[in-house]
Each structure stands twice: as C-alpha cells, then as structure tokens.
Write an enzyme that holds these catalytic residues in place. Structure first.
Site, short mmCIF file in Angstrom:
data_model
loop_
_atom_site.label_atom_id
_atom_site.label_comp_id
_atom_site.label_asym_id
_atom_site.label_seq_id
_atom_site.Cartn_x
_atom_site.Cartn_y
_atom_site.Cartn_z
N THR A 53 0.82 -1.21 0.00
CA THR A 53 0.00 0.00 0.00
C THR A 53 0.86 1.26 0.00
N GLY A 92 2.65 -2.84 8.26
CA GLY A 92 2.98 -3.10 9.65
C GLY A 92 4.46 -3.41 9.82
N GLU A 335 -6.14 -5.62 4.14
CA GLU A 335 -6.18 -6.81 3.29
C GLU A 335 -7.32 -6.78 2.31
C1 LIG Z 1 -7.92 -15.14 20.41
C2 LIG Z 1 -8.02 -13.66 20.43
C3 LIG Z 1 -7.74 -13.11 19.04
C4 LIG Z 1 -8.29 -11.76 18.86
C5 LIG Z 1 -8.26 -11.35 17.38
C6 LIG Z 1 -8.16 -9.87 17.28
C7 LIG Z 1 -8.55 -9.37 15.88
C8 LIG Z 1 -8.02 -8.01 15.67
C9 LIG Z 1 -6.68 -8.02 14.89
C10 LIG Z 1 -6.04 -6.66 14.85
C11 LIG Z 1 -4.94 -6.58 13.79
C12 LIG Z 1 -5.29 -5.61 12.67
C13 LIG Z 1 -4.32 -5.64 11.51
C14 LIG Z 1 -4.02 -7.00 11.06
C15 LIG Z 1 -2.92 -7.04 10.04
C16 LIG Z 1 -3.27 -6.29 8.78
C17 LIG Z 1 -2.47 -6.83 7.65
C18 LIG Z 1 -2.83 -6.08 6.42
C19 LIG Z 1 -2.09 -6.20 5.30
C20 LIG Z 1 -2.51 -5.49 4.10
O1 LIG Z 1 -3.47 -4.75 4.09
S1 LIG Z 1 -1.58 -5.87 2.74
C21 LIG Z 1 -2.31 -4.93 1.43
C22 LIG Z 1 -3.68 -5.46 1.08
N1 LIG Z 1 -4.16 -4.82 -0.09
C23 LIG Z 1 -5.16 -5.33 -0.81
O2 LIG Z 1 -5.78 -6.31 -0.47
C24 LIG Z 1 -5.47 -4.62 -2.10
C25 LIG Z 1 -6.86 -4.93 -2.59
N2 LIG Z 1 -6.95 -4.77 -4.04
C26 LIG Z 1 -6.81 -5.87 -4.87
O3 LIG Z 1 -6.61 -7.00 -4.47
C27 LIG Z 1 -6.99 -5.61 -6.34
O4 LIG Z 1 -6.60 -4.30 -6.67
C28 LIG Z 1 -8.46 -5.84 -6.81
C29 LIG Z 1 -8.78 -7.29 -6.66
C30 LIG Z 1 -9.41 -4.98 -6.02
C31 LIG Z 1 -8.59 -5.43 -8.26
O5 LIG Z 1 -7.54 -6.05 -8.94
P1 LIG Z 1 -7.45 -5.83 -10.52
O6 LIG Z 1 -7.79 -4.43 -10.85
O7 LIG Z 1 -6.15 -6.34 -10.97
O8 LIG Z 1 -8.54 -6.83 -11.03
P2 LIG Z 1 -9.97 -6.55 -11.63
O9 LIG Z 1 -10.91 -6.08 -10.58
O10 LIG Z 1 -9.81 -5.72 -12.87
O11 LIG Z 1 -10.37 -8.05 -12.03
C32 LIG Z 1 -9.68 -8.66 -13.13
C33 LIG Z 1 -9.79 -10.16 -12.94
O12 LIG Z 1 -8.86 -10.56 -11.93
C34 LIG Z 1 -9.51 -11.37 -10.97
N3 LIG Z 1 -8.80 -11.22 -9.70
C35 LIG Z 1 -8.59 -10.08 -9.01
N4 LIG Z 1 -7.85 -10.34 -7.91
C36 LIG Z 1 -7.61 -11.68 -7.92
C37 LIG Z 1 -6.93 -12.55 -7.04
N5 LIG Z 1 -6.34 -12.10 -5.90
N6 LIG Z 1 -6.86 -13.85 -7.34
C38 LIG Z 1 -7.47 -14.30 -8.48
N7 LIG Z 1 -8.15 -13.54 -9.38
C39 LIG Z 1 -8.21 -12.23 -9.08
C40 LIG Z 1 -10.90 -10.83 -10.94
O13 LIG Z 1 -11.77 -11.78 -10.36
C41 LIG Z 1 -11.15 -10.63 -12.41
O14 LIG Z 1 -11.42 -11.85 -13.00
P3 LIG Z 1 -12.46 -11.92 -14.24
O15 LIG Z 1 -12.45 -13.35 -14.63
O16 LIG Z 1 -11.88 -10.99 -15.29
O17 LIG Z 1 -13.77 -11.44 -13.72
C1 LIG Z 2 -4.36 -1.66 10.57
C2 LIG Z 2 -3.91 -1.68 9.13
C3 LIG Z 2 -2.82 -2.45 8.77
C4 LIG Z 2 -2.37 -2.45 7.45
N1 LIG Z 2 -1.25 -3.17 7.13
C5 LIG Z 2 -0.79 -3.14 5.87
C6 LIG Z 2 0.39 -3.85 5.51
O1 LIG Z 2 1.01 -4.49 6.34
N2 LIG Z 2 0.84 -3.78 4.23
C7 LIG Z 2 0.17 -3.07 3.27
O2 LIG Z 2 0.62 -3.05 2.12
N3 LIG Z 2 -0.97 -2.38 3.56
C8 LIG Z 2 -1.45 -2.40 4.83
N4 LIG Z 2 -2.60 -1.72 5.14
C9 LIG Z 2 -3.25 -0.89 4.13
C10 LIG Z 2 -4.55 -1.52 3.61
O3 LIG Z 2 -4.27 -2.62 2.82
C11 LIG Z 2 -5.33 -0.46 2.84
O4 LIG Z 2 -5.71 0.55 3.73
C12 LIG Z 2 -6.55 -1.07 2.18
O5 LIG Z 2 -6.15 -1.89 1.11
C13 LIG Z 2 -7.53 -0.02 1.66
O6 LIG Z 2 -6.92 0.82 0.71
P1 LIG Z 2 -6.94 2.40 0.94
O7 LIG Z 2 -6.52 2.66 2.31
O8 LIG Z 2 -6.20 3.02 -0.19
O9 LIG Z 2 -8.46 2.81 0.85
P2 LIG Z 2 -9.25 3.23 -0.52
O10 LIG Z 2 -9.12 2.17 -1.50
O11 LIG Z 2 -8.84 4.60 -0.87
O12 LIG Z 2 -10.75 3.20 0.05
C14 LIG Z 2 -11.40 4.37 0.44
C15 LIG Z 2 -12.87 4.19 0.12
O13 LIG Z 2 -13.00 4.14 -1.32
C16 LIG Z 2 -13.83 3.04 -1.67
N5 LIG Z 2 -13.43 2.44 -2.95
C17 LIG Z 2 -12.18 2.28 -3.42
N6 LIG Z 2 -12.19 1.64 -4.59
C18 LIG Z 2 -13.50 1.38 -4.87
C19 LIG Z 2 -14.17 0.73 -5.94
N7 LIG Z 2 -13.50 0.18 -6.97
N8 LIG Z 2 -15.53 0.62 -5.88
C20 LIG Z 2 -16.21 1.13 -4.84
N9 LIG Z 2 -15.62 1.78 -3.79
C21 LIG Z 2 -14.29 1.90 -3.83
C22 LIG Z 2 -13.58 2.02 -0.57
O14 LIG Z 2 -14.67 1.13 -0.50
C23 LIG Z 2 -13.44 2.87 0.66
O15 LIG Z 2 -14.72 3.08 1.22
C24 LIG Z 2 -3.06 -1.69 6.47
C25 LIG Z 2 -4.18 -0.93 6.83
C26 LIG Z 2 -4.62 -0.93 8.15
C27 LIG Z 2 -5.82 -0.10 8.52
#
Ligand SMILES: CCCCCCCCCCCCCCCCC/C=C/C(=O)SCCNC(=O)CCNC(=O)[C@H](O)C(C)(C)COP(=O)(O)OP(=O)(O)OC[C@H]1O[C@@H](n2cnc3c(N)ncnc32)[C@H](O)[C@@H]1OP(=O)(O)O
Ligand SMILES: Cc1cc2nc3c(=O)[nH]c(=O)nc-3n(C[C@H](O)[C@H](O)[C@H](O)COP(=O)(O)OP(=O)(O)OC[C@H]3O[C@@H](n4cnc5c(N)ncnc54)[C@H](O)[C@@H]3O)c2cc1C
Length: 572
Positions: A53, A92, A335
């Site tokens: 991110t 993180g 995520e």
């Molecule tokens: C016991 C006590 C326990 C207590 C528990 C306590 C709980 C509390 C915990 C507290 C801790 C909080 C924090 C935890 C750690 C956080 C860690 C976080 C890490 C991160 O955030 S890492 C970064 C994460 N970022 C994302 O996830 C980004 C999201 N965006 C995307 O994945 C992509 O941009 C997208 C999917 C939204 C769009 O991708 P793209 O534009 O390339 O694709 P299209 O939308 O155009 O689709 C095209 C086709 O591709 C397919 N597709 C998309 N993604 C995938 C995939 N991953 N795998 C397979 N195929 C994929 C689509 O389906 C489309 O297919 P089609 O056939 O064309 O329709």
């Molecule tokens: C506690 C925490 C830990 C994290 N840890 C990591 C980490 O370790 N590594 C890492 O890489 N990232 C990490 N992240 C980042 C996290 O993955 C991003 O915050 C998350 O993917 C959302 O992206 P953004 O923040 O850009 O929000 P945006 O994508 O800007 O979202 C803002 C708003 O826009 C809307 N929006 C965006 N796109 C669309 C769409 N196509 N259609 C409709 N609505 C849309 C969303 O629904 C949302 O309401 C962490 C975040 C948090 C809060």
C-alpha cells in the site's frame, strides 16, 4: 494468527513478519530464493514487512506508483518512489522494526511496464538498524487501535537490488531483460488471498473473545428488578440481553466453521495450482474476498453490540472490548477494503450467473445458483428445520444475484457501457454478494453441525445455535425473503417465535459455549471476562493502577485548576 498478533511491546510489531512477509516468501519465491530467505525469516534472523500500500493507493493495486526498473547492464532492479503519493504507507512493522520488506512495484523492463510484482528489499542495516542508503523510513503516527504496531512509511530513492531479488516463482525477468509471463497475472496477488482467508479465523476469534467477555459478565452483573421485591437478576436473564448476545455467539461458531472450510479450500486449490491447474483460483478469490468482507463486518458490529451490552464497564479499557473493536475494525479495511472485496465476489457471481443462463452447470459454492427455482413455492414451512432454513437463504441469494445481473443487463441494453452499468447497479450487486456469502455461512454451519464428530448432546446444542443464527438472519432481513413470496408473513412470524424459543434453549448452555472457545485470561485481557468471575475486586485493582492515581493530587491541579479556582473565587 492470534499469537502472531501479540506485539512484542510498544512501538514495534512483527505481526506482519509472520502473517504477510514470511508467507509471501513461501508463496512467491523460487526454491533457490527460499533457500536464501525463508529460513532467515522463519528463525527471525531478519524481520520483514509487506510493503504494498502507498499513500495514494491501497485498493487499486494496478495503480501503485513505486517502480522497479530493470537495468540489464548491471543486472539490477532500480526501486524508486517517483511521487509523494508513491510513498509506501501503512505496512505493519515498516516504521521502526523491519530490516527487510517485500515491495510491490510496477515492473519495467526494456521500456515496457508489466504491472505489479513483488521484490525483496533490505531497508535497514543488519549491523546498526540504520536505514539503508536511499531508503527513508518512519512511523505513520497514532491510529484508532493497535498502536503497539509501528505501521510505517518508506520512500526509495533509486535503490538498486540484484535481479535475483524479484520474487520469481511465477513471473521472471531473464538476465537480458526478457520478461517471462506467469500462468496468471493474479498469482502475484496470491498472498492477499491467503491472508484474507486467515482473517475469517481472526474474525471468529475476535467475536468469540467478545462474546466470552459479554456472556460471562452478563452472568456476574445483576441489575434492576424483573419482579418487584425479588433479588436483582443476572442481566443474562433479560430476553433483550440474550437477543443481543446469542446471535453474536452463534455467528462466532458459524465463522469458526467457515474458516475451517476456507483453510481446507485454500489448501486444496493451491495444491492443484502447484500442479498447474489454475481452474480453482477464481472461486478461491471470490470466496476469500466475500468471506473476509462479510465476517469482519459482522464481527466489528457484533463486538460493539457486546460492548454496549456490558454498560459503562464495557466502555472501559478494563473490559478489553474497545481494543477488540479497534482491531476488528482494522480487519474491515486491511487486506482489501470490505466494499471492494464484496464487489469482487459480486463480479464472480455475475459471471457465474451468465454461465448458468448459457446452460453451464455450476459447481462449488455457486452450484445452488443454477439449482434454485425462480418461482417461489409459498406455503407453511417448518421454520425449525435446518434444510428449510438453508433453502430459504439460497433462494434469497439466487433471487438477488439474478435481480442484480438482470438490472445490469437492462442498463446495458439501454446503451450504457458495461462499466457504467456495473457502477449504477453496484449497491444491488453488493447486497446480492452479501446474501450469497450469508447463504454459504448458513449452509456450511448446518453441514458442520450435522457431520462434526461430537457427542449427540453437543450436536443438539450446536444445532440449536445454527437454528438461532439462521432464524436471526431471516428475521433481520425479512424483506428479502418476503419479496417474491418465497416466505410468507406467517413463515416470518413462525421464525420470530422459534427464535425466541432458541434464545431460551441456548441460555443454560451459554457459559459452556463460550468456555468451549478456551480463551485464556491472558489472551482475553478483560477484567469483565475473567474465568473466575471476580470482576469487581479486579476492576478496583485495575483502576487503582491508572497512571492518574500515582499521586493523590495531580500536578494539573497546581498548573491549571488551582489558579482557575482562585481567580473565580476572587471575583465573588
Ligand atoms: C484469540 C483472540 C484473538 C483476537 C483477534 C483480534 C482481531 C483483531 C486483529 C487486529 C490486527 C489488525 C491488523 C491486522 C494485520 C493487517 C495486515 C494487512 C495487510 C494489508 O493490508 S496488505 C495490502 C492489502 N491490499 C489489498 O488487499 C489490495 C486490494 N486490491 C486488490 O486485491 C486488487 O486491486 C483488486 C482485486 C481490487 C482489483 O484487482 P485488478 O484491478 O487487478 O482486477 P480486476 O478487478 O480488474 O479483475 C480482473 C480479474 O482478476 C480477478 N482477480 C482479481 N484479484 C484476484 C486474485 N487475488 N486472485 C485471483 N483472481 C483475481 C478478478 O476476479 C477478475 O477476474 P475476471 O475473470 O476478469 O472477472
Ligand atoms: C491496521 C492496518 C494495517 C495495514 N497493514 C498493511 C500492511 O502491512 N501492508 C500493506 O501493504 N498495507 C497495509 N494496510 C493498508 C490496507 O491494505 C489499505 O488501507 C486497504 O487496502 C484499503 O486501501 P486504501 O486505504 O487506499 O483505501 P481506498 O481504497 O482509498 O478506500 C477508500 C474508500 O473508497 C472506496 N473504494 C475504493 N475503490 C473502490 C471501488 N473500486 N468501488 C467502490 N468503492 C471503492 C472504498 O470502499 C473505501 O470506502 C493496512 C491498513 C490498516 C488499517
């Protein structure tokens, strides 16, 4: 994941080392590369962050701005942050803890961009932990919760890394700069699919924690008079308290079982993918995205219901509930932000619906879409029968998927571009996808309670919990079931009265059901949820330890209150 989430203390956090950095090496590195980095990561000889991110992009991975440009003359990649918004932001551990990071960057070779790929970058010296040359690092500042984790920022100023630092299990760049295509461009996203799957268990654990705290406390807390002159009852005797807590308790079990399915599916589909069979990837992505979105959203809301059910003490950090809520709230954004993830599931459903319309037999979690009859068969249903309840949820989901897809087709027939039609139907699409995931969770819950190897008396309790979860879902979304007459008003009334009966039936087993999560006090970190129930003594001890109680008269009295009081008295 629960263990990994225990940070090592304020200001540092190696959660992401375990749940994202190390799995990325496992899933995206070649065997050669694993030999170089995997054991170092597993032995914590290096500490890593998952740096994807950026300040300007989190959801839209294809829009990331960090670049990795291949230089064939030196056989190196040049990692660069070209703009302010390309600054890596949120990962993180990135701020102060990690000395390595997997960096997601747009890969350029021979002047062409091949999209986002993962690169291993050392960001701090292994000798003195100073940032490496060209790398600027820092913490992003206080957050809603999880402030023990140093979510950080990173900027790269033309940092050179060896070609071999591109994680090349799927895509490759040869020494001369030739790009070798992966079997699917989405394999670079595989660790996100994995992590979303683990969030389902995190949600289950978080909701299990919150319901353990609230149910136990609701047996300790006595309040008000149910009958004049009688002793104050346990607040869990109030039906409203049961209505608040037991559906959350049932959801915790439902999500726990759903995470079992998710883990099994992930293992089997990625196993097939290792043998080159990519056919399951689309289903795995849709299921993990939808389940992550649905379970984390219900969990965050459910934890706040538990907090409110504990009154004032629920609002105290002594309860552990505000911290749980803050963590669960993070799971809704991290995520893959929940709305965007549920839209991914909707995209898959629309595609499957079209295939079904074209005569293809659907399989897996969408099989019901082609099997469910469009014409409702109204009638007095047995609303205590699990098969009836599962069929109702599947009919609802199939109807809503069909409706959303037909709406979209209608918009396109009016001349709208597909993308515009999609956007103008996206609220319907989200609701349909939520109904789909909800029907999966209900079906999986029912199948699990009917097949899990337990004593029959335990099965009876789990069956009641599954009925309670399903009936609660039907009464909370009654309109969806009534819309085409599939359920009648009489069915909904029957569901409501059966739900009340289930609340009473679950009550005697409520404490046993939360004890069964076996969450130690050290994990719960809650005075209200203590296993020994000695809430009040420990609440007093907890409060006395507040920093404000270190002195009888706080220094702020002399600095602010005393002069203020004096000046006000002087005016009398
Ligand atoms: C016991 C006590 C326990 C207590 C528990 C306590 C709980 C509390 C915990 C507290 C801790 C909080 C924090 C935890 C750690 C956080 C860690 C976080 C890490 C991160 O955030 S890492 C970064 C994460 N970022 C994302 O996830 C980004 C999201 N965006 C995307 O994945 C992509 O941009 C997208 C999917 C939204 C769009 O991708 P793209 O534009 O390339 O694709 P299209 O939308 O155009 O689709 C095209 C086709 O591709 C397919 N597709 C998309 N993604 C995938 C995939 N991953 N795998 C397979 N195929 C994929 C689509 O389906 C489309 O297919 P089609 O056939 O064309 O329709
Ligand atoms: C506690 C925490 C830990 C994290 N840890 C990591 C980490 O370790 N590594 C890492 O890489 N990232 C990490 N992240 C980042 C996290 O993955 C991003 O915050 C998350 O993917 C959302 O992206 P953004 O923040 O850009 O929000 P945006 O994508 O800007 O979202 C803002 C708003 O826009 C809307 N929006 C965006 N796109 C669309 C769409 N196509 N259609 C409709 N609505 C849309 C969303 O629904 C949302 O309401 C962490 C975040 C948090 C809060």
């Amino acid at each position: 994941m629960a263990a990994a989430l225990q940070t090592l203390g304020g200001g540092i956090g190696i959660t992401l080392h375990w749940i994202a950095f190390t799995p990325t090496i496992e899933q995206q590195a070649t065997e050669e590369q694993k030999k170089k980095w995997l054991k170092l990561a597993q032995d914590v000889a290096i500490v890593g962050a998952y740096a994807q991110t950026e300040m300007g992009h989190g959801t839209f991975v294809r829009g990331l701005e960090t670049t990795a440009t291949y230089d064939p003359s030196t056989q190196e990649f040049v990692i660069n942050s070209p703009t302010l918004t390309s600054t890596k932001w949120w990962p993180g551990g990135l701020g102060k803890t990690a000395n390595h990071a997997t960096v997601m960057a747009q890969l350029y070779t021979r002047g062409k961009c091949y999209g986002p790929h993962n690169f291993m970058v050392q960001i701090r010296s292994l000798e003195n932990h100073q940032p490496c040359p060209g790398v600027t690092l820092g913490d992003i500042g206080p957050k809603m919760e999880s402030n023990g984790n140093d979510n950080g920022f990173a900027r790269f100023d033309h940092v050179r890394i060896p070609r071999e630092n591109m994680l090349m299990k799927f895509a490759r760049v040869e020494a001369d700069g030739t790009y070798v295509q992966p079997p699917s461009s989405k394999l670079a996203y595989s660790n996100m699919v994995y992590l979303r799957g683990t969030f389902v268990m995190s949600a289950a654990q978080a909701l299990a924690s919150a319901t353990t705290i609230a149910v136990r406390y609701s047996c300790v807390r006595r309040q008000s008079e149910m009958k004049p002159g009688e002793p104050e009852p346990q607040i869990l005797e109030y039906q409203t308290q049961q209505y608040k807590l037991f559906p959350q308790l049932a959801a915790a079990y439902a999500f726990w079982f759903a995470s079992w399915f998710m883990t099994q599916q992930h293992g089997s589909i990625t196993g097939s993918m290792e043998k080159g069979d990519m056919s399951g990837l689309a289903e795995l992505h849709a299921l993990s995205a939808g389940l992550k979105s649905y379970t984390t959203a219900v969990t965050a809301r459910g934890i706040d219901v538990c907090r409110m059910a504990c009154g004032g003490h629920g609002y105290s950090h002594a309860s552990g509930l505000p911290a749980l809520f803050g963590g669960a709230a993070a799971l809704c954004t991290a995520e893959g932000e929940n709305t965007v993830m549920m839209l991914q599931t909707a995209r898959y459903l629309v595609k499957c619906f079209a295939q079904s319309q074209a005569g293809k037999r659907l399989t897996g979690t969408v099989a019901y879409l082609s099997a469910v009859q469009p014409s409702p068969v109204a009638g007095n249903r047995n609303m205590s029968d699990l098969g009836t309840l599962v069929a109702a949820f599947q009919h609802r989901a199939a109807r809503m998927v069909r409706h959303a897809a037909m709406q979209m087709q209608g918009e396109m027939q009016k001349g709208k571009a597909r993308e515009d039609a999609w956007n103008s139907c996206s609220v319907l699409l989200i609701k349909a996808a939520e109904a789909h995931v909800h029907s999966f969770v209900v079906r999986n819950f029912a199948e699990t309670v009917q097949t899990v190897e337990v004593d029959e008396s335990v099965r009876a309790v789990l069956t009641s919990l599954c009925q309670l979860y399903s009936l609660y879902g039907i009464t909370e979304h009654a309109g969806d079931f009534l819309k085409d007459g599939y359920l009648t008003g009489r069915d909904i009334d029957a569901a409501s009265s059966h739900l009340s009966a289930m609340l009473a039936r679950v009550r005697p087993d409520a404490v046993a059901l939360v004890d069964a999560f076996d969450l130690h006090d050290k994990i719960l970190r809650s005075v209200l949820g203590r296993y020994d129930g000695r809430v009040y003594e420990h609440l007093y001890e907890w409060a006395k330890k507040s920093p404000l109680n270190k002195s009888e008269v706080h220094e702020s009295y002399y600095k602010y209150l005393q002069p203020f009081l004096k000046s006000n008295r002087a005016k009398l």
